[in-house]
Design a protein around this motif. Structure first.
Motif, PDB file in Angstrom:
ATOM      1  N   ARG A   1     -12.797 -86.260 -81.359  1.00 26.37           N
ATOM      2  CA  ARG A   1     -13.091 -84.948 -81.691  1.00 26.37           C
ATOM      3  C   ARG A   1     -14.339 -84.343 -81.251  1.00 26.37           C
ATOM      4  O   ARG A   1     -14.764 -83.367 -80.319  1.00 26.37           O
ATOM      5  CB  ARG A   1     -13.067 -84.589 -83.006  1.00 26.37           C
TER       6      ARG A   1
ATOM      7  N   SER B   1     -14.379 -84.172 -77.245  1.00 24.13           N
ATOM      8  CA  SER B   1     -13.677 -83.087 -76.894  1.00 24.13           C
ATOM      9  C   SER B   1     -14.376 -81.769 -76.950  1.00 24.13           C
ATOM     10  O   SER B   1     -14.803 -81.048 -76.342  1.00 24.13           O
ATOM     11  CB  SER B   1     -12.264 -82.691 -77.605  1.00 24.13           C
TER      12      SER B   1
ATOM     13  N   ARG C   1     -17.508 -81.998 -74.810  1.00 19.72           N
ATOM     14  CA  ARG C   1     -17.366 -82.429 -73.359  1.00 19.72           C
ATOM     15  C   ARG C   1     -17.991 -83.502 -72.771  1.00 19.72           C
ATOM     16  O   ARG C   1     -18.661 -83.438 -71.772  1.00 19.72           O
ATOM     17  CB  ARG C   1     -17.621 -81.266 -72.416  1.00 19.72           C
TER      18      ARG C   1
END
Length: 201
Positions: free
Chosen positions: A33, A36, A39
């Protein structure tokens, strides 16, 4: 991720995060998580070892490493991590999940990063009590068909963590790098706390 926050993070050195916590504390779930959201690359040494196991003729040796009953040799782990960090996707930042697991690995990792003009941004300790971990891993084994999550293996992995990995936290704590997060909260609360920690780093 809001554009302003991403631009703020991108304007400084890329974040380099290390997750430390016992098996079952949510390193993999939260690592994916966080990667993501910010990035950055999620580097799981457990996944690296599983790939080696699947590619090797000596399945028994690597199975003992992936099950957590025996820690993989330091030189092997350092080689795997160095090779992974050399790939282009890591230049934008990374989160290390499952490494370093010993004091010698932490020291060698510092040497590698210093050699490349790099450093760890923050070490996040996912704190969880032993009883909660055992319950969580047994439930995971049932729902995800994880044959390595047997009660015997769970107890052994927690013992290995307590003896071998706890000194890593002392090492990083001496450098004021460690932030503790309560990993027994619900998943979203843990994630929110981690995001705040990284944003402040």
């Amino acid at each position: 991720m809001p554009a302003a926050a991403f631009l703020r993070l991108s304007s400084v050195k890329p974040v380099r995060i290390v997750f430390v916590g016992p098996p079952g504390s949510g390193k993999g779930t939260q690592g994916a998580r966080v990667a993501s959201e910010f990035r950055i690359s999620h580097l799981s040494t457990g996944e690296m070892l599983r790939q080696l196991r699947d590619q090797s003729d000596d399945d028994c040796k690597f199975s003992s490493y992936t099950e957590g009953s025996i820690l993989a040799p330091d030189d092997l782990m350092i080689e795997l991590v160095a090779e992974r960090l050399s790939l282009p996707d890591c230049q934008a930042g990374w989160l290390m999940d499952g490494f370093p697991r010993t004091l010698s690995q932490a020291q060698a990792f510092d040497g590698y990063l210093n050699h490349h003009g790099d450093q760890i941004t923050r070490v996040i300790e996912l704190v969880a009590d032993a009883d909660g971990i055992v319950k969580r891993l047994i439930e995971r084994a049932k729902s995800e068909n994880r044959p390595d999550d047997t009660p015997k293996n769970i107890v052994e992995r927690l013992k290995v963590y307590r003896v071998r990995t706890k000194p890593v936290l002392s090492y990083y704590r001496d450098r004021d790098l460690v932030t503790q997060i309560d990993a027994m909260q619900d998943i979203d609360s843990v994630f929110a706390d981690i995001k705040k920690c990284i944003a402040r780093s």
